[in-house]
Design a protein around this motif. Structure first.
Motif, PDB file in Angstrom:
ATOM      1  N   PHE A 142      42.461  36.437  28.182  1.00  0.00           N
ATOM      2  CA  PHE A 142      42.179  36.111  29.626  1.00  0.00           C
ATOM      3  C   PHE A 142      41.780  37.688  30.137  1.00  0.00           C
ATOM      4  N   ASN A 143      42.150  38.830  29.530  1.00  0.00           N
ATOM      5  CA  ASN A 143      41.590  39.950  29.760  1.00  0.00           C
ATOM      6  C   ASN A 143      40.344  40.440  29.260  1.00  0.00           C
ATOM      7  N   VAL A 144      39.671  39.607  28.727  1.00  0.00           N
ATOM      8  CA  VAL A 144      38.463  40.026  27.904  1.00  0.00           C
ATOM      9  C   VAL A 144      37.266  39.791  28.997  1.00  0.00           C
ATOM     10  N   ALA A 145      36.605  40.883  29.353  1.00  0.00           N
ATOM     11  CA  ALA A 145      35.546  40.718  30.414  1.00  0.00           C
ATOM     12  C   ALA A 145      34.376  40.127  29.706  1.00  0.00           C
ATOM     13  N   THR A 146      34.043  38.740  30.526  1.00  0.00           N
ATOM     14  CA  THR A 146      32.823  38.243  29.959  1.00  0.00           C
ATOM     15  C   THR A 146      31.292  38.179  30.457  1.00  0.00           C
ATOM     16  N   VAL A 147      31.270  39.245  31.428  1.00  0.00           N
ATOM     17  CA  VAL A 147      29.948  39.568  32.017  1.00  0.00           C
ATOM     18  C   VAL A 147      29.389  40.746  31.204  1.00  0.00           C
ATOM     19  N   PRO A 148      28.296  40.858  30.758  1.00  0.00           N
ATOM     20  CA  PRO A 148      27.735  41.829  30.046  1.00  0.00           C
ATOM     21  C   PRO A 148      27.363  42.714  31.049  1.00  0.00           C
ATOM     22  N   LEU A 149      27.096  43.871  30.625  1.00  0.00           N
ATOM     23  CA  LEU A 149      26.726  45.222  31.211  1.00  0.00           C
ATOM     24  C   LEU A 149      25.202  44.832  31.828  1.00  0.00           C
ATOM     25  N   ALA A 150      24.973  44.541  33.155  1.00  0.00           N
ATOM     26  CA  ALA A 150      23.538  44.167  33.667  1.00  0.00           C
ATOM     27  C   ALA A 150      22.665  45.645  33.571  1.00  0.00           C
ATOM     28  N   ASN A 151      21.581  45.537  33.556  1.00  0.00           N
ATOM     29  CA  ASN A 151      20.603  46.649  33.702  1.00  0.00           C
ATOM     30  C   ASN A 151      20.482  46.957  34.985  1.00  0.00           C
ATOM     31  N   ARG A 152      19.909  48.112  35.555  1.00  0.00           N
ATOM     32  CA  ARG A 152      19.683  48.461  36.677  1.00  0.00           C
ATOM     33  C   ARG A 152      18.754  49.695  36.809  1.00  0.00           C
ATOM     34  N   GLU A 153      18.047  49.875  37.847  1.00  0.00           N
ATOM     35  CA  GLU A 153      17.143  50.935  38.157  1.00  0.00           C
ATOM     36  C   GLU A 153      17.415  51.837  39.226  1.00  0.00           C
ATOM     37  N   PRO A 154      17.516  53.020  39.077  1.00  0.00           N
ATOM     38  CA  PRO A 154      17.465  53.978  37.723  1.00  0.00           C
ATOM     39  C   PRO A 154      18.782  53.589  36.841  1.00  0.00           C
ATOM     40  N   SER A 155      18.483  53.677  35.393  1.00  0.00           N
ATOM     41  CA  SER A 155      19.570  53.604  34.620  1.00  0.00           C
ATOM     42  C   SER A 155      20.415  54.816  34.575  1.00  0.00           C
ATOM     43  N   LEU A 156      21.615  54.520  34.092  1.00  0.00           N
ATOM     44  CA  LEU A 156      22.720  55.755  34.156  1.00  0.00           C
ATOM     45  C   LEU A 156      22.220  56.953  33.548  1.00  0.00           C
ATOM     46  N   ALA A 157      21.655  56.901  32.519  1.00  0.00           N
ATOM     47  CA  ALA A 157      21.097  58.059  31.724  1.00  0.00           C
ATOM     48  C   ALA A 157      19.811  58.685  32.318  1.00  0.00           C
ATOM     49  N   SER A 158      19.109  58.091  33.144  1.00  0.00           N
ATOM     50  CA  SER A 158      18.117  58.977  34.068  1.00  0.00           C
ATOM     51  C   SER A 158      18.488  59.214  35.574  1.00  0.00           C
ATOM     52  N   PHE A 184      46.379  39.353  38.705  1.00  0.00           N
ATOM     53  CA  PHE A 184      46.511  38.149  38.111  1.00  0.00           C
ATOM     54  C   PHE A 184      44.959  37.580  37.934  1.00  0.00           C
ATOM     55  N   LEU A 185      44.647  37.413  36.630  1.00  0.00           N
ATOM     56  CA  LEU A 185      43.321  37.313  36.161  1.00  0.00           C
ATOM     57  C   LEU A 185      42.535  35.889  36.575  1.00  0.00           C
ATOM     58  N   GLN A 186      43.315  35.026  37.048  1.00  0.00           N
ATOM     59  CA  GLN A 186      42.898  33.792  37.730  1.00  0.00           C
ATOM     60  C   GLN A 186      42.755  34.034  39.424  1.00  0.00           C
ATOM     61  N   GLY A 187      43.165  34.982  39.727  1.00  0.00           N
ATOM     62  CA  GLY A 187      43.174  35.090  41.036  1.00  0.00           C
ATOM     63  C   GLY A 187      44.470  34.954  41.827  1.00  0.00           C
ATOM     64  N   ALA A 188      44.658  35.235  43.192  1.00  0.00           N
ATOM     65  CA  ALA A 188      45.942  35.376  43.752  1.00  0.00           C
ATOM     66  C   ALA A 188      45.645  34.928  45.161  1.00  0.00           C
ATOM     67  N   GLU A 189      46.778  34.196  45.702  1.00  0.00           N
ATOM     68  CA  GLU A 189      47.054  34.050  47.141  1.00  0.00           C
ATOM     69  C   GLU A 189      47.204  35.346  47.917  1.00  0.00           C
ATOM     70  N   SER A 190      46.168  35.886  48.559  1.00  0.00           N
ATOM     71  CA  SER A 190      46.289  37.168  49.203  1.00  0.00           C
ATOM     72  C   SER A 190      45.763  37.024  50.715  1.00  0.00           C
ATOM     73  N   ASP A 191      46.346  37.289  51.745  1.00  0.00           N
ATOM     74  CA  ASP A 191      45.581  37.219  53.103  1.00  0.00           C
ATOM     75  C   ASP A 191      44.655  38.591  53.281  1.00  0.00           C
ATOM     76  N   ALA A 192      44.899  39.444  52.881  1.00  0.00           N
ATOM     77  CA  ALA A 192      44.072  40.602  53.216  1.00  0.00           C
ATOM     78  C   ALA A 192      44.042  41.609  52.284  1.00  0.00           C
ATOM     79  N   PRO A 193      43.462  41.242  50.958  1.00  0.00           N
ATOM     80  CA  PRO A 193      43.387  42.334  49.737  1.00  0.00           C
ATOM     81  C   PRO A 193      42.427  43.246  49.868  1.00  0.00           C
TER      82      PRO A 193
END
Length: 611
Positions: free
Chosen positions: A32-48, A68-77
């Motif tokens: 459940f703690n494996v990130a599923t969203v790949p790193l998106a490109n952005r401009e400018p890139s980190l290297a530049s 809580f990896l599926q979310g939590a009940e929280s009034d003001a997180p």
């Protein structure tokens, strides 16, 4: 350790010792703690990027509601949503190995921001640990290998190495070798990754913070991707570093630390953090903003958090750099910040309770305040009181002076390749007397405008769909760049079915007069096609044929093809129930029911004979 002991909800946690790190196995990792969203490109890139911005999220020991990896009940997180300004996000705690919760990695990656975990040793026990793992090449390589494996397995992008204890002669001699090996292995295994060194130990092994890069700590800086300096610097430190030979060509790799809590003799801090950033940028350095959660921790009424958060980041905005998301179509956002007092779908409340889940955070717009002519102003901010999808919408508000009848509010700056035909949709709720229109401005065409606007009634919301063509002129108007841009050809592609639904890790818990099911549901579906999944259950026709099947009841949303059902109250055994998975496309379209995934489960009371 992967589950809450009371509810079996999946949670994130760190590693507490060297022994725990060295015994870590990928086969025992938390799925459940494996990130599923790949790193998106952005401009400018980190290297530049010549002046980088790192945020180190140190807040009350870490692993709070965000564990809580599926979310939590929280009034003001605590929610972070000013991703437009930052390049690197570091999740910090005082665990020996801090593994970022996947919800943070997913939110950061969605915005093109890399994520670092933390490896820290402190005090007497930390010194003993260092003497053990830095005693020889085999031992320090074993630690580095585990750190690389953990980052690769969980999908984040590197490490902040924070050794805050004295080192013996052998240990300090091996530290640069450990850093170089870790850095090289991270780069090889995770392209675009980063390993940073915190300014604490000197090359002679003494624990003495320098507040700068200098000959006493340059050996560590030279062995990795950069240094995160301590916070008690002066302008004289910055001037010295800029002239220092080891810094030449690597000013962007020097992250000058800023403690937002303003502990010690520091420049700025708190609501004067902008003073520190102004001085840092004046000398062309990157910055590491430590513990911006001060904003949340310092206010007595947590319901004021968004207002104070926007105020804090607006004070820094002159010294930060806006990055543009870069992605293929479709580009979609409902502006959800990952929390809310209700959960909405298509303008209707789906769940009527407070919730927090950064996996639900969608691409964030530009948050800013702009002064207009006269005494007018314009501001964009999150609005948790109403939403189309998720927990919040974008509120565009201001005062329009009498000499202006129209104003343009910039919502997104994007790098998106357009096909020959695209559809753009915008959903809005105007105040009385306000007229809204849309402007899409492109870099390689003069301008774009809309033709053939079609209103689709939906109670108090307006939905407008535009076909976009390049034109040579446009009418200046109040405009909102689109939260959804679609390739027209993709609209005719048939949806795929959910496949290979399986159920495992089943735990039955009996409470007061009720039976609860806890189980993990996994399936297969292309992640790039889905916005989220809806998970339902229903009672099927049981052993008594006179009992009809129940209606589908929503259990929750999943943001990857994995979901833990927890504390689901089911009928007494014997019974037969069905779990159902419905994918919702990136464009927000629901998939036909024939393509949903299903898994049935029969159960009966286990009986034992007693003599």
């Amino acid at each position: 350790s992967h589950y809450d002991p009371d509810t079996t909800e999946p949670i994130s946690s760190g590693l507490q010792s060297l022994e725990e790190l060295l015994s870590w196995k990928r086969s025992e990792a938390n799925p459940f703690n494996v990130a599923t969203v790949p790193l998106a490109n952005r401009e400018p890139s980190l290297a530049s990027t010549p002046h980088r911005t790192l945020v180190s999220h140190d807040m009350m020991g870490g692993y709070l509601d965000d564990r809580f990896l599926q979310g939590a009940e929280s009034d003001a997180p605590y929610v972070f949503y000013h991703w437009q300004y930052i390049d690197v996000f570091n999740y910090f705690s005082h665990n020996t190995v801090t593994i970022p919760p996947s919800v943070w990695t997913n939110a950061a990656h969605r915005h093109g921001v890399i994520v670092l975990g933390t490896f820290i040793t402190e005090w007497t026990d930390g010194g003993k640990m260092c003497e053990v793992f830095l005693k020889e090449e085999e031992s320090y390589r074993a630690v580095a290998d585990r750190l690389v494996q953990i980052a690769h397995c969980y999908g984040f992008d590197g490490w902040l190495i924070n050794i805050e204890n004295p080192l013996g002669e052998t240990a300090v001699k091996n530290t640069p070798l450990f850093l170089r090996y870790l850095t090289d292995q991270m780069h090889e295994r995770v392209p675009g990754s980063m390993a940073l060194w915190y300014d604490s130990v000197l090359e002679n092994g003494q624990l003495k913070w320098q507040n700068e890069l200098n000959p006493s700590n340059r050996v560590f800086f030279s062995a990795c991707d950069g240094i995160f300096t301590n916070y008690n610097w002066t302008e004289q430190n910055l001037e010295g570093m800029k002239a220092y030979s080891a810094a030449q060509g690597r000013l962007a790799d020097i992250f000058v630390g800023v403690d937002v809590f303003a502990r010690g003799e520091v420049v700025g801090g708190k609501l004067e953090t902008n003073k520190a950033l102004e001085m840092i940028r004046k000398h062309d350095f990157s910055t590491a903003i430590f513990a911006p959660g001060w904003v949340y921790e310092s206010i007595p009424d947590k319901n004021d958090f968004r207002k104070e958060q926007d105020k804090f980041w607006s004070l820094l905005s002159d010294f930060l750099y806006v990055h543009r998301p870069s992605s293929p179509l479709p580009f979609v956002s409902s502006f959800c910040q990952g929390a809310g007092t209700s959960l909405y779908w298509r303008g209707q409340r789906e769940v009527d309770r407070s919730w927090f889940n950064l996996d639900a955070q969608e691409l964030q717009p530009l948050y800013y305040r702009e002064t207009l002519e006269g005494e007018g102003w314009l501001r964009t901010q999150g609005c948790p009181e109403d939403a189309w999808s998720g927990g919040s919408s974008l509120l565009v508000e201001g005062v329009l002076p009498s000499m202006l009848s129209k104003v343009c509010a910039r919502i997104f700056s994007l790098q998106v390749p357009l096909s020959s035909r695209v559809f753009v949709s915008l959903i809005y709720k105007p105040s009385p007397g306000v007229t809204v229109s849309l402007e899409l401005k492109t870099a390689d065409a003069t301008l774009c405008t809309h033709r053939g606007v079609q209103d689709i009634p939906s109670e108090s919301y307006h939905t407008e769909v535009f076909r976009i063509y390049p034109v040579s002129h446009y009418t200046h108007n109040v405009c909102l760049p689109p939260p959804q841009i679609l390739d027209a050809e993709s609209l005719s592609v048939p949806p795929l079915p959910v496949q290979s639904v399986c159920l495992y890790d089943v735990v039955w818990l009996r409470g007061a007069n009720k039976l609860n099911l806890n189980a993990t549901l996994r399936w297969r579906y292309p992640a790039q096609l889905v916005r989220h999944f809806l998970v339902y259950w229903r009672r099927l026709r049981g052993p008594d044929p006179r009992i009809p099947s129940g209606k589908l009841a929503l259990i929750g949303r999943a943001y990857c093809p994995l979901f833990r059902v927890t504390e689901l109250t089911v009928p007494e055994p014997p019974g037969l129930l069905e779990l159902v998975v419905e994918p919702v496309s990136r464009e927000g379209f629901r998939v036909p029911e024939s393509q949903w995934g299903r898994r049935s489960l029969s159960y009966t009371e286990e009986r034992t004979d007693q003599s």
